[in-house]
Design a protein around this motif. Structure first.
Motif, PDB file in Angstrom:
ATOM      1  N   UNK A  78       0.834  -1.208   0.000  1.00 12.61           N
ATOM      2  CA  UNK A  78       0.000   0.000   0.000  1.00 12.61           C
ATOM      3  C   UNK A  78       0.864   1.252   0.000  1.00 12.61           C
ATOM      4  N   UNK A  79       2.000   1.211   0.685  1.00 15.57           N
ATOM      5  CA  UNK A  79       2.932   2.350   0.670  1.00 15.57           C
ATOM      6  C   UNK A  79       3.491   2.549  -0.736  1.00 15.57           C
ATOM      7  N   UNK A  80       3.840   1.451  -1.384  1.00 16.01           N
ATOM      8  CA  UNK A  80       4.357   1.515  -2.754  1.00 16.01           C
ATOM      9  C   UNK A  80       3.313   2.114  -3.685  1.00 16.01           C
ATOM     10  N   UNK A  81       2.040   1.761  -3.470  1.00 13.20           N
ATOM     11  CA  UNK A  81       0.954   2.258  -4.324  1.00 13.20           C
ATOM     12  C   UNK A  81       0.476   3.650  -3.940  1.00 13.20           C
ATOM     13  N   UNK A  82       0.969   4.161  -2.829  1.00 10.98           N
ATOM     14  CA  UNK A  82       0.592   5.501  -2.399  1.00 10.98           C
ATOM     15  C   UNK A  82      -0.790   5.590  -1.785  1.00 10.98           C
ATOM     16  N   UNK A  83      -1.305   4.488  -1.209  1.00 11.22           N
ATOM     17  CA  UNK A  83      -2.672   4.490  -0.668  1.00 11.22           C
ATOM     18  C   UNK A  83      -2.709   4.556   0.856  1.00 11.22           C
ATOM     19  N   UNK A  84      -1.551   4.598   1.514  1.00 14.90           N
ATOM     20  CA  UNK A  84      -1.516   4.770   2.965  1.00 14.90           C
ATOM     21  C   UNK A  84      -0.538   5.886   3.320  1.00 14.90           C
ATOM     22  N   UNK A  85      -0.760   6.476   4.491  1.00 14.91           N
ATOM     23  CA  UNK A  85       0.189   7.461   5.013  1.00 14.91           C
ATOM     24  C   UNK A  85       1.304   6.772   5.782  1.00 14.91           C
ATOM     25  N   UNK A  86       0.953   5.691   6.491  1.00 16.01           N
ATOM     26  CA  UNK A  86       1.920   4.949   7.295  1.00 16.01           C
ATOM     27  C   UNK A  86       1.700   3.452   7.103  1.00 16.01           C
ATOM     28  N   UNK A  87       2.778   2.735   6.836  1.00 15.48           N
ATOM     29  CA  UNK A  87       2.724   1.276   6.721  1.00 15.48           C
ATOM     30  C   UNK A  87       3.361   0.662   7.955  1.00 15.48           C
TER      31      UNK A  87
END
Length: 310
Positions: A78-87
């Motif tokens: 999700x971090x790679x896809x830009x869909x979360x602020x924090x992983x």
């Protein structure tokens, strides 16, 4: 005198009407939209992350933290896809994952250590086994390993008619799976694949629950998931070393051999409201919740050193 009273009432009425109009348009203080922090990843960390989010909601009422699990790999994806602020991740991000995140979002992930976890080895509470070595764990879980029966560990597990060890593990996208495999691989001096035939669970809690109702089982999970129905074994690095239990003290002293950092990753420099949240997590209040959740807080003098490493 009368004209002054009338003027004040008139002005008050106008002010009241203006306030009503403003609220009707969504401009009132009670209608201020909250900032949201999307936080996803590690199942090991999900209970702790939810605890942080619930308490922080009372600390900063302008921010809502939305937490979900799915595993460390899911959070990093999700971090790679830009869909979360924090992983959330219970293992370190891989170099290729960091590069894919940079390529996709334009930002290099920034690493924050937010606590530590002792990865416990669990057996049923009635199992007579008390301690185990890393090499024995490698022989139980690793491909080509020869330990398949409890009697090979020097115990008579009366609850197992066939003396068989039932291996409980995690799914392969789990940071816990990856870290445990790495830890037992060191004991053999080579990277091990796991044997086929283990019972692979989706969550840390699921592992402990299955071991609790399976007298022949052995499993691994965060020490924060311990219950009275299971036993956490003492672990030795080598047969000649002392055996240590998974505790706050042994983790901070680095004597327990299967302990690891818990990470949060941000996409580049965090937004101000995300940075405030991270600062609070590293504060005494945030670290107190780490220990309350069954994990190991960052030593006070090291908290600043463990924040914000690209």
């Amino acid at each position: 005198m009368t004209s002054k009273k009338f003027g004040r009432r008139h002005m008050a009425a106008i002010a009241a009407l203006a306030l009503v109009a403003l609220l009707g348009c969504g401009g009132g203080g009670s209608k201020v939209e909250k900032l949201t922090i999307q936080n996803a990843g590690s199942d090991t960390m999900v209970n702790l992350a939810q605890h942080w989010a619930e308490v922080y909601a009372k600390v900063d009422t302008t921010v809502s933290v939305e937490v979900s699990g799915g595993g460390s790999g899911t959070g990093i994806a999700a971090l790679i896809n830009g869909t979360v602020d924090l992983a959330n991740s219970s293992r370190k991000i891989h170099a290729d994952e960091s590069e894919r995140a940079r390529s996709n979002t334009g930002n290099v992930p920034v690493e924050y250590i937010v606590g530590y976890d002792a990865l416990a080895v669990y057996v049923h509470k009635d199992n007579p086994l008390e301690e185990i070595t890393l090499e024995q764990l490698a022989e139980i879980y690793g491909a080509g390993g020869t330990i398949t029966k409890w009697s090979q560990l020097g115990v008579n597990n009366a609850a197992c008619a066939k003396d068989e060890i039932i291996r409980v593990s995690r799914q392969s996208n789990s940071g816990t799976y990856e870290y445990f495999r790495e830890a037992i691989s060191h004991a053999k001096g080579q990277t091990l694949d796991f044997k086929l035939g283990s019972v692979d669970m989706n969550g840390s809690k699921d592992v402990v629950e299955l071991v609790a109702k399976t007298p022949c089982a052995i499993g691994y999970s965060g020490m924060g998931y311990a219950t009275p129905e299971v036993k956490m074994l003492r672990v030795k690095r080598t047969p000649s070393d002392p055996a240590y239990p998974p505790t706050v003290a042994t983790t901070q002293a680095q004597t327990y051999p299967i302990a690891r950092p818990l990470y949060m990753y941000a996409s580049g420099s965090p937004s101000p409201h995300v940075q405030r949240y991270l600062d609070w997590i590293h504060s005494a209040a945030g670290q107190k919740l780490v220990e309350e959740s069954g994990y190991v807080p960052i030593p006070h003098d090291a908290a600043g050193e463990n924040a914000g490493n690209p």
